[in-house]
Structures are given as C-alpha cells and as structure tokens.
Design an enzyme around this catalytic site. Structure first.
Site, PDB file in Angstrom:
ATOM      1  N   HIS A  88      88.076 -35.193  43.437  1.00 17.49           N
ATOM      2  CA  HIS A  88      88.396 -34.357  44.602  1.00 17.49           C
ATOM      3  C   HIS A  88      87.467 -34.703  45.757  1.00 17.49           C
ATOM      4  CE1 HIS A  88      88.951 -30.913  47.199  1.00 17.49           C
ATOM      5  NE2 HIS A  88      90.106 -30.742  46.594  1.00 17.49           N
ATOM      6  N   GLU A 157      95.260 -36.355  49.138  1.00 17.52           N
ATOM      7  CA  GLU A 157      94.757 -35.249  49.953  1.00 17.52           C
ATOM      8  C   GLU A 157      93.908 -35.824  51.079  1.00 17.52           C
ATOM      9  OE1 GLU A 157      92.676 -32.599  47.001  1.00 17.52           O
ATOM     10  OE2 GLU A 157      94.382 -31.340  47.483  1.00 17.52           O
TER      11      GLU A 157
HETATM   12  O1  LIG Z   1      91.574 -29.385  48.455  1.00 14.89           O
HETATM   13  C1  LIG Z   1      92.709 -28.950  48.382  1.00 14.89           C
HETATM   14  C2  LIG Z   1      93.370 -28.808  47.062  1.00 14.89           C
HETATM   15  O2  LIG Z   1      92.662 -29.484  46.047  1.00 14.89           O
HETATM   16  C3  LIG Z   1      93.456 -28.488  49.595  1.00 14.89           C
HETATM   17  O3  LIG Z   1      92.767 -27.388  50.143  1.00 14.89           O
HETATM   18  P1  LIG Z   1      93.499 -26.576  51.313  1.00 14.89           P
HETATM   19  O4  LIG Z   1      94.892 -26.299  50.833  1.00 14.89           O
HETATM   20  O5  LIG Z   1      92.659 -25.346  51.476  1.00 14.89           O
HETATM   21  O6  LIG Z   1      93.490 -27.473  52.532  1.00 14.89           O
END
Ligand SMILES: O=C(CO)COP(=O)(O)O
Length: 236
Positions: A88, A157
């Site tokens: 992450h 992400e």
């Molecule tokens: O890091 C995330 C999910 O692992 C995304 O976070 P947000 O949805 O708060 O932007």
C-alpha cells in the site's frame, strides 16, 4: 467483482465488529455474490466467518519472532486471516517500506497460500512526467512480485488520488487499467478517492474488476451501496 474496504487506522474493535455484521446482513438481504473484503485496523482483527473476507492491512514476513511492534503469521492464524494487503502506498511513502521488503513480504505470504491484494500507484510528480514514465514507475513496483500467482489481486491506487478527493478521469482509469492488464490477468481494482457517488461509474470502466475504498467506505451504508452497484452491473 471485488468490493474492498480498507479501514486504515479507523474504527474501534467494537465498531469494526458492528461494521462487519452490517455488511454480512446486507449481503444476505440482497443475496449478493460479489467478493467483499474488509481490512480492519490490526487491533480490530477478529475471528470472522461469513461472506465477507477479513484481511490484514499488514503483517511482517515471519511466523513469529523478535520484531517489536509487528504481527506475523502466528497472530494472523489466531484470527483465521488468510488475506493481506501488501505494498500500500501509505506503507511505501509514509512508513518507508522498500520494494525489496515488499517483495520479501509478498513471497513469504505467497508461500503461506495467502490471498494477496498487491497495491501499486504513482505519485503526482511521476504522473506529470507522462504515461511512459508512469508505466515504467509502476513496472518497478512489480519487481520481485509473481504476477501469475493464482491468489493475487492487484489494486491500482494513484498516490495523488488517495485521500485527496481527486481521481483520474474515467477514460484514464480505463486506459491505465487496460495497460496494467497486459502485465497480469489478476483481478485489477481501482483505489483512490472512490466515493458512493463515483463508484458506479468507476466500476463501469474497462479493466476495472472492483474497487479498494478508504474514507468513502468508513460509513458502512456507503460501502454497502457500492456492493449493490456491483450487483446491479452484474445483473444488467
Ligand atoms: O488507500 C486507499 C484504499 O487502500 C484509498 O483511500 P481513499 O479512498 O480514502 O482515497
């Protein structure tokens, strides 16, 4: 589709148990067949058995040992947890996990047969250098990672979208997801400021097999709505 909630450092043990029960009841109510995951804070892990898969947001690459502040396989087994988030961006950019350490963690939990949700994503300054630079950056985040692992889910992400309320355009999400799918046939989730009013459109994008949601899923009713959107898409 995979609909996943990363609770990060939010909710107490009691509120997490209630969250999980609310999602379980909702899944029963709508007879959903989506793959639903919830990643609670470490202190809120619980032996949970149901339609929702509980995963760990992190763990050290060890069964047990002298790693102060960490939990390992032995502790995850106590809660029947066999799913883990790895890579992450908050662990990379806030907590300083290197690609080498991430790959080692990946390989340890792969040997344990874990379902791994492996996260990749570029910072804004990389994004601004253009698509080629961005894709090269993402490829570096695959170093040491078995993209053919049968228990792999990938989450794209973009770092600049996490917690900011900003997301790529739907066109860009499709374009990047289709490019990433050239590298691995694993289910590919989008994460980064997914909200209840944007989730349906994101789920409709090409190459999107689900979402990994942070703050937008803290209210369980919003997370349940996202599950319902996936059901509606599947049934149409
Ligand atoms: O890091 C995330 C999910 O692992 C995304 O976070 P947000 O949805 O708060 O932007």
């Amino acid at each position: 589709m995979v609909i996943a909630s990363n609770l990060k450092t939010n909710l107490t043990r009691e509120k997490t148990i209630s969250y999980l029960m609310d999602v379980e009841n909702f899944l029963d109510e709508i007879k959903s067949n989506q793959d639903v995951y919830v990643f609670p804070a470490q202190s809120s892990l619980n032996p949970h058995h149901g339609k929702v898969t509980q995963g760990a947001q992190n763990a050290y690459a060890t069964k047990n040992g002298a790693f102060t502040g960490e939990i390992g396989l032995e502790q995850l087994e106590e809660f029947d947890v066999k799913t883990i988030l790895i890579g992450h961006s908050e662990r990379r950019h806030i907590l300083g996990e290197t690609q080498e350490a991430i790959a080692q963690k990946f390989n340890f939990y792969k040997t344990q047969g874990f379902k791994i949700v492996y996260c990749v994503g570029e910072p804004l300054e990389v994004r601004e250098e253009g698509e080629d630079v961005m894709m090269k950056y993402l490829e570096l985040q695959y170093e040491g990672i078995d993209l053919d692992y049968e228990n792999l889910i990938i989450a794209y992400e973009p770092v600049w979208a996490i917690g900011t309320g900003k997301t790529p355009t739907l066109e860009d999400i499709s374009k990047i997801h289709l490019k990433l799918k050239e590298k691995s046939s694993a289910p590919l989730l989008y994460g980064g400021s997914v909200k209840v009013d944007t989730a349906l459109d994101i789920l409709k994008c090409d190459g999107v097999d689900g979402v990994l949601v942070g703050s937008g899923a803290l209210k369980v009713e919003n997370f349940c709505k996202m599950i319902q959107f996936a059901d509606e898409l599947k049934n149409n």
